[in-house]
Write an enzyme that holds these catalytic residues in place. Structure first.
Site, mmCIF file in Angstrom:
data_model
loop_
_atom_site.group_PDB
_atom_site.id
_atom_site.type_symbol
_atom_site.label_atom_id
_atom_site.label_comp_id
_atom_site.label_asym_id
_atom_site.label_seq_id
_atom_site.Cartn_x
_atom_site.Cartn_y
_atom_site.Cartn_z
ATOM 1 N N LYS A 112 0.835 -1.212 0.000
ATOM 2 C CA LYS A 112 0.000 0.000 0.000
ATOM 3 C C LYS A 112 0.868 1.259 0.000
ATOM 4 O O LYS A 112 0.539 2.246 -0.668
ATOM 5 C CB LYS A 112 -0.919 0.009 1.227
ATOM 6 C CG LYS A 112 -1.989 -1.068 1.235
ATOM 7 C CD LYS A 112 -3.086 -0.788 0.233
ATOM 8 C CE LYS A 112 -4.219 -1.795 0.377
ATOM 9 N NZ LYS A 112 -5.279 -1.577 -0.647
ATOM 10 N N LYS A 195 -7.159 -13.230 -12.740
ATOM 11 C CA LYS A 195 -8.513 -13.547 -12.337
ATOM 12 C C LYS A 195 -9.381 -12.298 -12.391
ATOM 13 O O LYS A 195 -8.883 -11.168 -12.404
ATOM 14 C CB LYS A 195 -8.528 -14.147 -10.930
ATOM 15 C CG LYS A 195 -8.111 -13.191 -9.830
ATOM 16 C CD LYS A 195 -8.180 -13.883 -8.468
ATOM 17 C CE LYS A 195 -7.826 -12.894 -7.354
ATOM 18 N NZ LYS A 195 -7.910 -13.533 -6.019
ATOM 19 N N LYS A 198 -11.873 -6.294 -9.422
ATOM 20 C CA LYS A 198 -12.050 -4.868 -9.672
ATOM 21 C C LYS A 198 -10.714 -4.147 -9.838
ATOM 22 O O LYS A 198 -10.613 -3.146 -10.549
ATOM 23 C CB LYS A 198 -12.841 -4.239 -8.526
ATOM 24 C CG LYS A 198 -13.409 -2.874 -8.860
ATOM 25 C CD LYS A 198 -14.286 -2.345 -7.764
ATOM 26 C CE LYS A 198 -14.828 -0.958 -8.128
ATOM 27 N NZ LYS A 198 -15.617 -0.375 -7.035
#
Length: 333
Positions: A112, A195, A198
């Site tokens: 992050k 896969k 979003k």
């Protein structure tokens, strides 16, 4: 006594086919055999600073879509994380026993920081503590998570065991990763790699709430190539993805038909995509209809959320009362 399953649900977006045929299908089975707590993680989402209107809307959407997909609020406890303030209280206590070095070493935190260097807030740093409290508050022992969350689950065990040692009790149980079935269905995206998710962009996903028109447009735009040039030629990843999607939503005869066309160098991807889109529409029609039906029943949505908050709060209040007693936080009047 049934073992307790705890699973968090992201409150940041709509559910797609990958969710439906993957984790969601397992959740529906789990609720028949385990004491299940499924929560919408709106507190976790605050690390990305969503607008108030977006946060409220997406939480409602997720509740509706999970109900439509088969989560039974009578069998399971489905609740909004922020409706149970005991979670935040336990988060405070557990933060006192979580150390900077171990939090900074968390792989998800480092990822992050690299991705969003201008938003390195303390919520991101202590994300594993809040995740641990979501599990510990209900004494969960089974947690359906992917490999990317296994380190957080290891930290949950660390925090619970540290609490037990610090206060010389055998209170918190250890929680372990859990899958209802040995083989989870992997749903590929429409973007030609990886896969469905979003994070790979809107074009990669077919959402459960997508209309037939939108599904057709997305599938027709799916990545493909110019076609095979040799008999029985291996399929490149993007083409294999289309066939893998067809395995999930189409009949065996349909799949065999297009496989034969591919192997004989006779395939027309436009025909394959049209068939795939129609089969997706048929496969998702029941849940799409339920989404529309539940979305229009405001009283039912409120009833489900109230029921979930009551059931989750009852479990959480017991834990917090006992944790306060163990820590030594007692009223002096």
């Amino acid at each position: 006594m049934k073992e307790t399953v705890v699973s968090g649900i992201r409150s940041t977006g709509k559910l797609h086919l990958g969710n439906y045929y993957g984790a969601l299908s397992n959740f529906v089975k789990m609720q028949n055999e385990y004491n299940c707590f499924f929560f919408i993680a709106d507190l976790h989402s605050l690390t990305t600073h969503p607008t108030p209107s977006d946060l409220n809307r997406t939480v409602r959407e997720v509740v509706v879509e999970y109900l439509a997909a088969g989560i039974d609020p009578e069998q399971s406890t489905i609740y909004v994380q922020s409706d149970v303030p005991e979670v935040a209280e336990l988060y405070l206590y557990m933060n006192m026993n979580a150390y900077l070095g171990e939090l900074e070493r968390a792989t998800a935190f480092k990822d992050k920081v690299r991705a969003n260097p201008d938003n390195v807030n303390s919520g991101l740093l202590t994300y594993p503590v809040l995740m641990a409290c979501d599990i510990l508050i209900h004494h969960g022992t089974k947690v359906p998570v992917g490999k990317d969350q296994e380190q957080h689950l290891e930290m949950t065990r660390t925090f619970g065991n540290r609490f037990n040692r610090l206060y010389n009790v055998d209170y918190f149980k250890e929680a372990f990763a859990f899958s209802y079935s040995d083989k989870l269905v992997k749903i590929p995206g429409l973007d030609g790699n990886g896969k469905m998710g979003k994070s790979n962009g809107e074009a990669s996903c077919v959402y459960l709430s997508d209309s037939p028109e939108i599904i057709r447009k997305k599938v027709m735009r799916a990545v493909s190539d110019s076609g095979p040039t040799e008999v029985n030629q291996p399929k490149p990843e993007a083409i294999q993805n289309l066939f893998d999607l067809m395995k999930v939503v189409s009949s065996a005869d349909t799949l065999a038909h297009f496989n034969q066309l591919y192997n004989n160098c006779e395939i027309r991807y436009g025909d394959l995509k049209k068939q795939l889109a129609e089969d997706m529409i048929i496969a998702t029609d029941p849940v799409r209809s339920r989404i529309e039906e539940i979305s229009n029943d405001e009283e039912y949505i409120k009833k489900v959320i109230r029921l979930g908050a009551e059931k989750a709060s009852e479990s959480a209040r017991k834990t917090i009362t006992e944790v306060r007693e163990i820590i030594g936080i007692k009223k002096l009047y």
